[in-house]
Design an enzyme around this catalytic site. Structure first.
Site, PDB file in Angstrom:
ATOM      1  N   GLU A  25       2.558  -8.267  -1.929  1.00 51.03           N
ATOM      2  CA  GLU A  25       1.301  -8.829  -1.437  1.00 51.03           C
ATOM      3  C   GLU A  25       1.137 -10.322  -1.688  1.00 51.03           C
ATOM      4  O   GLU A  25       0.592 -11.053  -0.863  1.00 51.03           O
ATOM      5  CB  GLU A  25       0.095  -8.086  -2.055  1.00 51.03           C
ATOM      6  N   GLY A  56       0.808  -1.223   0.000  1.00 50.84           N
ATOM      7  CA  GLY A  56       0.000   0.000   0.000  1.00 50.84           C
ATOM      8  C   GLY A  56       0.839   1.270   0.000  1.00 50.84           C
ATOM      9  O   GLY A  56       0.367   2.325  -0.419  1.00 50.84           O
TER      10      GLY A  56
HETATM   11  N1  COA Z   1       1.723  -3.683   8.706  1.00 48.25           N
HETATM   12  C1  COA Z   1       1.791  -3.678  10.047  1.00 48.25           C
HETATM   13  N2  COA Z   1       2.935  -3.531  10.730  1.00 48.25           N
HETATM   14  C2  COA Z   1       4.062  -3.384  10.010  1.00 48.25           C
HETATM   15  C3  COA Z   1       4.078  -3.387   8.617  1.00 48.25           C
HETATM   16  C4  COA Z   1       2.836  -3.552   7.949  1.00 48.25           C
HETATM   17  N3  COA Z   1       2.739  -3.533   6.628  1.00 48.25           N
HETATM   18  N4  COA Z   1       5.355  -3.241   8.188  1.00 48.25           N
HETATM   19  C5  COA Z   1       6.112  -3.138   9.301  1.00 48.25           C
HETATM   20  N5  COA Z   1       5.340  -3.226  10.402  1.00 48.25           N
HETATM   21  C6  COA Z   1       5.757  -3.163  11.803  1.00 48.25           C
HETATM   22  C7  COA Z   1       6.410  -4.467  12.262  1.00 48.25           C
HETATM   23  O1  COA Z   1       5.420  -5.415  12.611  1.00 48.25           O
HETATM   24  C8  COA Z   1       7.218  -3.988  13.432  1.00 48.25           C
HETATM   25  O2  COA Z   1       6.345  -3.789  14.525  1.00 48.25           O
HETATM   26  P1  COA Z   1       6.760  -4.346  16.004  1.00 48.25           P
HETATM   27  O3  COA Z   1       8.034  -3.624  16.331  1.00 48.25           O
HETATM   28  O4  COA Z   1       5.612  -3.959  16.875  1.00 48.25           O
HETATM   29  O5  COA Z   1       6.970  -5.832  15.852  1.00 48.25           O
HETATM   30  C9  COA Z   1       7.678  -2.604  12.993  1.00 48.25           C
HETATM   31  O6  COA Z   1       6.771  -2.190  11.954  1.00 48.25           O
HETATM   32  C10 COA Z   1       9.075  -2.590  12.429  1.00 48.25           C
HETATM   33  O7  COA Z   1       9.149  -3.535  11.377  1.00 48.25           O
HETATM   34  P2  COA Z   1      10.264  -4.689  11.292  1.00 48.25           P
HETATM   35  O8  COA Z   1       9.715  -5.780  10.423  1.00 48.25           O
HETATM   36  O9  COA Z   1      10.720  -5.061  12.656  1.00 48.25           O
HETATM   37  O10 COA Z   1      11.438  -3.910  10.547  1.00 48.25           O
HETATM   38  P3  COA Z   1      12.577  -4.529   9.630  1.00 48.25           P
HETATM   39  O11 COA Z   1      13.546  -3.445   9.399  1.00 48.25           O
HETATM   40  O12 COA Z   1      13.073  -5.805  10.217  1.00 48.25           O
HETATM   41  O13 COA Z   1      11.853  -4.910   8.237  1.00 48.25           O
HETATM   42  C11 COA Z   1      10.362  -4.527   6.368  1.00 48.25           C
HETATM   43  C12 COA Z   1      11.341  -3.910   7.418  1.00 48.25           C
HETATM   44  C13 COA Z   1       9.715  -3.371   5.638  1.00 48.25           C
HETATM   45  C14 COA Z   1      11.170  -5.381   5.391  1.00 48.25           C
HETATM   46  C15 COA Z   1       9.325  -5.391   7.093  1.00 48.25           C
HETATM   47  O14 COA Z   1       8.747  -4.632   8.140  1.00 48.25           O
HETATM   48  C16 COA Z   1       8.204  -5.873   6.214  1.00 48.25           C
HETATM   49  O15 COA Z   1       8.394  -6.787   5.426  1.00 48.25           O
HETATM   50  N6  COA Z   1       6.988  -5.282   6.335  1.00 48.25           N
HETATM   51  C17 COA Z   1       5.818  -5.710   5.620  1.00 48.25           C
HETATM   52  C18 COA Z   1       5.869  -5.251   4.190  1.00 48.25           C
HETATM   53  C19 COA Z   1       4.651  -5.764   3.438  1.00 48.25           C
HETATM   54  O16 COA Z   1       4.490  -6.948   3.245  1.00 48.25           O
HETATM   55  N7  COA Z   1       3.812  -4.827   3.027  1.00 48.25           N
HETATM   56  C20 COA Z   1       2.650  -5.143   2.247  1.00 48.25           C
HETATM   57  C21 COA Z   1       1.459  -5.299   3.108  1.00 48.25           C
HETATM   58  S1  COA Z   1       0.049  -5.733   2.180  1.00 48.25           S
END
Ligand code: COA
Length: 261
Positions: free
Chosen positions: A135, A112
């Protein structure tokens, strides 16, 4: 009206809207979508706002996607409603907004988040940004216009590749593929956005810009005929103050003062 997850700052005609949930990498939850939508409604009628810049707080992320925790247990109908409400409230609103909106992509723009950037009229990315539509790795597809706008921006082949492989691409690749307009060092990101905004504000009639946005978007809308919308919007320009001012200023060899009407 003040917001919990959105920071607003207006300076020299530019409204910066910063999505402010850095501990969740600015993931778009329901509240954030509603607040952004309301901030856009408010700015639409604010004559002090000529151009908008949309960015994310915290330096690491623009927006890391829709908030996954909110739709984990959704049914078919709830899923469809999430996509349709989001598109109507925010993504389509941005696309057809009457004032230019520039996305300052300052970090992760995933799911998103990339869809949000793609709905904007232009994108400038920091060279640390990473972009992707992951996604399908969660078992869903992009639902905020991503399947449509990504293909429009980078072509069908690259859109299939990005969506199917879920690869996160670099800002340089995004630039090569036409997904972003410019790439800058992180410290130059907002400066570049302001430079673009300043050019627009110095040169362009806000009324004509609103018409151009409608005409360009119409060409990508299967319910509309872009050429017909262009003709109609072209005609409407002749009834604006800005047109009379633009022509007079040209004849009188001076800079126009547009009023946006
Ligand atoms: N929705 C909800 N929470 C999210 C999020 C999302 N799309 N993306 C990140 N967060 C949250 C994590 O759950 C974490 O929360 P917490 O500390 O309470 O556990 C916080 O943000 C930090 O993220 P984290 O994953 O620990 O950081 P990272 O540096 O290790 O990884 C990303 C960064 C962006 C690679 C990873 O967060 C990720 O893959 N996010 C999802 C991306 C995604 O699939 N987006 C499409 C959604 S449809």
């Amino acid at each position: 009206m003040s917001f919990q997850n959105i920071l607003e700052h207006t300076e020299n005609g530019i409204l910066s809207l910063t999505i402010n949930r850095p501990d969740k990498l600015n993931a778009l939850n329901k509240l954030t979508i509603h607040e952004l939508s309301n901030a856009l409604d408010k700015a639409a009628n604010d004559t002090n706002v000529k151009v908008l810049i949309l960015t994310g707080a915290g330096g690491k992320s623009f927006v890391a996607g829709a908030d996954i925790s909110e739709f984990a247990h959704f049914t078919i109908d709830e899923g469809a409603l999430l996509a349709s409400e989001g598109q109507m409230l925010l993504f389509s609103k941005i696309q057809d907004y009457s004032k230019p909106i520039i996305a300052a992509v300052n970090g992760f723009a995933l799911g998103g988040g990339l869809e949000l950037a793609m709905a904007c009229h232009m994108r400038v990315a920091s060279d640390t940004a990473k972009m992707g539509l992951p996604e399908v790795s969660l078992g869903v597809i992009p639902g905020y216009g991503g399947t449509q706008r990504l293909a429009q921006l980078v072509g069908k082949g690259k859109a299939f590749e990005m969506i199917m492989t879920t690869d996160m691409i670099t800002a340089d690749d995004a630039f090569k593929w036409g997904l972003v307009n410019y790439v800058t060092p992180p410290e130059g990101l907002l400066k570049k956005c302001v430079e673009i905004a300043d050019k627009i504000m110095k040169r362009a009639s806000p009324a004509a810009i609103a018409s151009a946005i409608l005409a360009i978007n119409a060409g990508f809308d299967s319910d509309k005929n872009g050429f017909e919308v262009e003709i109609s919007e072209f005609g409407k320009c002749f009834n604006t103050y800005d047109f009379k001012e633009g022509i007079s200023a040209f004849m009188e060899k001076r800079k126009p003062i547009f009023l946006g009407k």
